[in-house]
Each structure stands twice: as C-alpha cells, then as structure tokens.
Design an enzyme around this catalytic site. Sequence first.
Site: not given
Length: 260
Positions: A142, A177, A239
């Site tokens: 990520e 993300d 998140e």
Amino acid sequence: MPRFAANVSTMFPDLPVAERFAAARAIGFEAVEYLFPYGESPEEIKRCLRDTGIRVILLNTPLGDASSGERGLAAVPDRQADFKHHFEQSLGYARTLDVPMIHAMAGVVPEEQRTDAEVVFAENVRHAADVAATHGIRILLEPLNHEDTPGYFLTLTAETRRLIQAIGRDNVRLQYDLYHRQIMEGNLARGLADNIDLIAHIQFSSVPGRHEPQFGEVNMPYLFEVCDRLGYHGWIGCEYRPMTTTSDGIGWGRPYGLGP
C-alpha cells in the site's frame, strides 16, 4: 453492491477492542480489518470472532519501534532478519484467525538508501509471498501519503504497481486507499480503473480528517459505484475515525444495509 469491512483499530473508539467485534456485527458488518492485533493473543481474538460470527479479512505486519518513527521494515536495509520475524508473527495470527490478506508495511527509508531499499524490499516481499502462498494468503502493498507518513518507501500507485510486477508473485497485490491516493494523486476513479487488475483491497476515509465518507471533498458513493461497475468483488475497508460515535455517523451505510 459493495462489501464493507469495519476497521476495529479506528472505529468504535469508545469501546475496548474486544467489544468492537460485536459492535461491528450489531450494525451489519460481516467482516473487519484489525491493523495491529499483537496486543492480544490470537486465541482471545478467535473467541471474539466465534462469539460474533464476524471474520477478520486484513491485518498489517508490525510497525517496529513506532516511538522512534518506524513504520514497518520490509524496505529498510539491514533489517531483513527483523522483518522476517515480524512477518512470522503476522503469519501466525493470520493462520490462527483465517485472515486472507497481510499488508506488508514497507517502512520509512532515507532518500539516499532508496536504491538499496528497493532490492531489500523485493527480496523480503518475495520471501513473504512464497511462505504465505502455501497457506492461501495474499501479501498486499500500500502506498501511503507523505504528509501523514514522511519518508515512507511507497507513496505512488505507479511505483507500487511497478514493484509488484517486478516482484513477480501472483499473491502480491495492491491495497488501494482512497484517502492516501486523494492526497498524493487525486483522479481516484481513473486510478481504480487503471489498476483494478492488481487491486485486492480498497480502503477509504474522508479527506481531510479521516472521518466518515459524508465529510470532506471526495464523493465516496460515486466511487463505490465505480467499484461495482469495474466488477470489484473484494472488501472495502472503513479505515476512518468517527466524527462523534460510530453509530451516530453510520448513516452513510444505510443504502448498503448498515446501521443500528
């Protein structure tokens, strides 16, 4: 319709972690992310999962010495033995809890060490991927934004994609993300489309603030629709840090079957 996983590391901050699994299940979540479960035994977590019928779908490798600025070790030169130790710890939790994805934290690397770090990173991730593959587990990479995590080894989607392809393991995939991508690159829908072949997991939170999707500058419901149109069938991790309480802010999830 998107499948959402609660993040018990960031959501339900008013509850002890052991109670967050039941709280997530009570508002309709069937899965959770648990970023750093290492403060509890895997057996205790497994009991919570069994009692609630919920599952953990993602965990991270340990940060290392967070107080000194460590944010993982996968790309840090001369720390290969420490990374392998961290990975074995993560793998133990993943196997006990039947977690299908481990995010390998790359770490903070000085600019002058980036060339060496890339070699170390590829070797470490190949090792982790080969071991994980024997248990049916994926390794995720990520890119993080450089405002929240200065000096992190992975910051851009294209460089992460290049490394995934160079590493050459089928079970090494991209964790995309939306929060980090908006800060670093924007053009989120195009980024999803261009990388959907490698994306194994998606996360979101508002920009700015890292709160629920109804806040901030990004049209999250539109991006959830984009995921559907692209045929993405994986989980989307929540998140975020609730603006007030998780229950008060969950209105965004009602169209998707979430809510008290």
